[in-house]
Write a protein that holds these residues in place. Structure first.
Motif, PDB file in Angstrom:
ATOM      1  N   ALA A 193      63.414  -0.960  -0.945  1.00  0.00           N
ATOM      2  CA  ALA A 193      64.200  -1.885  -1.694  1.00  0.00           C
ATOM      3  C   ALA A 193      64.894  -3.654  -1.252  1.00  0.00           C
ATOM      4  O   ALA A 193      64.606  -4.780  -1.060  1.00  0.00           O
ATOM      5  CB  ALA A 193      65.534  -2.016  -3.125  1.00  0.00           C
TER       6      ALA A 193
ATOM      7  N   GLN B 197      65.159  -6.651  -2.823  1.00  0.00           N
ATOM      8  CA  GLN B 197      65.882  -6.452  -4.135  1.00  0.00           C
ATOM      9  C   GLN B 197      66.909  -5.542  -3.385  1.00  0.00           C
ATOM     10  O   GLN B 197      67.124  -4.615  -3.737  1.00  0.00           O
ATOM     11  CB  GLN B 197      65.446  -5.795  -4.886  1.00  0.00           C
TER      12      GLN B 197
ATOM     13  N   ILE C  48      68.958  -4.101  -5.990  1.00  0.00           N
ATOM     14  CA  ILE C  48      68.657  -2.156  -6.081  1.00  0.00           C
ATOM     15  C   ILE C  48      69.414  -1.613  -4.878  1.00  0.00           C
ATOM     16  O   ILE C  48      70.201  -0.399  -4.936  1.00  0.00           O
ATOM     17  CB  ILE C  48      67.103  -2.414  -6.751  1.00  0.00           C
TER      18      ILE C  48
ATOM     19  N   VAL D 115      60.947   2.038  -6.782  1.00  0.00           N
ATOM     20  CA  VAL D 115      61.460   1.515  -7.059  1.00  0.00           C
ATOM     21  C   VAL D 115      60.724  -0.271  -7.460  1.00  0.00           C
ATOM     22  O   VAL D 115      61.210  -0.906  -8.167  1.00  0.00           O
ATOM     23  CB  VAL D 115      61.511   0.499  -5.221  1.00  0.00           C
ATOM     24  N   ASP D 116      59.375   0.143  -7.286  1.00  0.00           N
ATOM     25  CA  ASP D 116      58.539  -0.398  -7.843  1.00  0.00           C
ATOM     26  C   ASP D 116      58.475  -0.755  -9.051  1.00  0.00           C
ATOM     27  O   ASP D 116      58.774  -1.671 -10.353  1.00  0.00           O
ATOM     28  CB  ASP D 116      56.608  -0.489  -7.783  1.00  0.00           C
TER      29      ASP D 116
ATOM     30  N   THR E 258      61.760  -2.237 -11.182  1.00  0.00           N
ATOM     31  CA  THR E 258      62.009  -3.623 -10.738  1.00  0.00           C
ATOM     32  C   THR E 258      61.463  -3.961 -11.965  1.00  0.00           C
ATOM     33  O   THR E 258      61.988  -5.891 -12.536  1.00  0.00           O
ATOM     34  CB  THR E 258      61.775  -3.825  -9.517  1.00  0.00           C
ATOM     35  N   GLU E 259      60.257  -3.693 -11.962  1.00  0.00           N
ATOM     36  CA  GLU E 259      59.636  -4.347 -13.674  1.00  0.00           C
ATOM     37  C   GLU E 259      59.815  -4.050 -14.564  1.00  0.00           C
ATOM     38  O   GLU E 259      60.014  -5.551 -15.181  1.00  0.00           O
ATOM     39  CB  GLU E 259      58.012  -4.067 -13.418  1.00  0.00           C
TER      40      GLU E 259
ATOM     41  N   ARG F 142      63.125  -6.712 -15.218  1.00  0.00           N
ATOM     42  CA  ARG F 142      62.435  -8.504 -15.568  1.00  0.00           C
ATOM     43  C   ARG F 142      62.207  -8.159 -16.969  1.00  0.00           C
ATOM     44  O   ARG F 142      62.600  -9.310 -17.371  1.00  0.00           O
ATOM     45  CB  ARG F 142      61.518  -8.581 -14.273  1.00  0.00           C
TER      46      ARG F 142
ATOM     47  N   SER G 161      69.827  -7.379 -14.983  1.00  0.00           N
ATOM     48  CA  SER G 161      69.803  -7.189 -13.541  1.00  0.00           C
ATOM     49  C   SER G 161      69.418  -6.377 -12.516  1.00  0.00           C
ATOM     50  O   SER G 161      69.876  -5.268 -13.575  1.00  0.00           O
ATOM     51  CB  SER G 161      71.695  -7.863 -13.380  1.00  0.00           C
ATOM     52  N   GLU G 162      68.836  -6.444 -11.810  1.00  0.00           N
ATOM     53  CA  GLU G 162      68.107  -5.115 -10.506  1.00  0.00           C
ATOM     54  C   GLU G 162      70.037  -4.377 -10.403  1.00  0.00           C
ATOM     55  O   GLU G 162      69.507  -3.629 -10.816  1.00  0.00           O
ATOM     56  CB  GLU G 162      68.038  -6.172  -9.531  1.00  0.00           C
TER      57      GLU G 162
END
Length: 304
Positions: free
Chosen positions: A58, A63, A66, A181-182, A185-186, A189, A194-195
């Motif tokens: 991250a 990021q 995170i 993680v990927d 995050t998507e 958003r 919020s992350e």
């Protein structure tokens, strides 16, 4: 598709952590380390591998919320959620005579990272100091943690199999961490969340699945030292090892909310566990209920 990848990431983390723990525990037993040291180091650090991979990846992906939220959220979940659930299943006896020094390390780690977060950035120098703390902890643990004759258990797993399970589990954890993680995050958003909140809750609990499985199984089998040592060791490693390594690779900018809102919960849960250990000598079922209710209150607070 994103939600499917998220679920696959969680599954990979769980099974990767399970194999890593089983293999590492067999290796530790081969070298005649006590159950408490196995829980504090091999199992505690092994089950923290998902947090390590998620935080490093991250941070490298830009990021930082995170990266930090994952560690702080995991430490809160480890005590309030995992030990709470474990105590609900079977009351946990905490051997203070063996664990007092390690509880002290956990409190020290919490205080140190709180101070570092106050200026809004965990620098490479901070990372080096955190790694030094981890090294000191490891030296102390291994110098004082050789198993006694009645405490040691010889491993019944061949060493080649133990090493294969350990390395194989690590590979699966790497894959799971990347997916988690990927996809998280998507999702964050897309939902407008919020992350920081995602890291503190969904990712933190997801990467704590190996700790959850290990401590619950240990509680069922009445292996208190493994159940508690796993959590204490994991919390120490999360701060000293994970944030230390992550900051050495790339300095981590920190949102003000972490020091103001989340660190009091990290420190409070660590202090609460220590007080319960010294006053009650463990966690009865009623303490488990209180810890779970407290965790529900924390999630409701940060999600509001």
């Amino acid at each position: 598709m994103t939600y499917l990848l998220f679920v696959l990431g969680l599954v990979a983390l769980f099974f990767g952590g399970e194999y890593l723990v089983r293999g590492a525990t067999a290796i530790a037993k081969h070298f005649r380390l006590s159950p408490m040291v196995i829980g504090l180091t091999i199992v505690g650090f092994g089950t923290s591998a998902p947090e390590m991979l998620v935080s490093v990846q991250a941070a490298l992906a830009g990021q930082p919320a995170i990266a930090i939220g994952n560690v702080l959220g995991s430490n809160i979940a480890n005590i309030l959620l995992i030990l709470g659930l474990s105590a609900l299943i079977a009351p946990l006896i905490i051997p203070v005579r063996k664990l007092w020094r390690d509880l002290g390390f956990m409190l020290l780690a919490s205080a140190v990272i709180w101070v570092m977060l106050l200026d809004g950035n965990v620098t490479r120098l901070d990372g080096a100091l955190l790694m030094a703390g981890l090294l000191i902890f490891l030296i102390v643990a291994f110098l004082t943690g050789k198993a006694e004759d009645d405490d040691a258990a010889s491993g019944d797993m061949p060493q080649w199999k133990a090493w294969a399970m350990t390395l194989g589990g690590l590979v699966v954890l790497v894959i799971g961490a990347r997916l988690l993680v990927d996809s998280s995050t998507e999702i964050a958003r897309a939902l407008g969340i919020s992350e920081a909140v995602i890291g503190l809750t969904i990712v933190a609990v997801g990467t704590s699945l190996p700790e959850l499985a290990t401590s619950v199984i240990a509680a069922i089998r009445k292996q208190t030292e493994i159940a508690v040592g796993n959590i204490v060791g994991s919390n120490i490693f999360n701060i000293f090892g994970i944030l230390g390594t992550t900051a050495l690779i790339a300095p981590i900018p920190s949102e003000a909310r972490f020091a103001a809102i989340d660190m009091p919960w990290v420190a409070g849960s660590a202090i609460g566990l220590t007080v319960l250990a010294f006053v009650l000598g463990g966690l009865p079922r009623i303490a488990g209920v209180i810890l779970l209710v407290t965790y529900a209150g924390y999630v409701a607070l940060i999600g509001s």
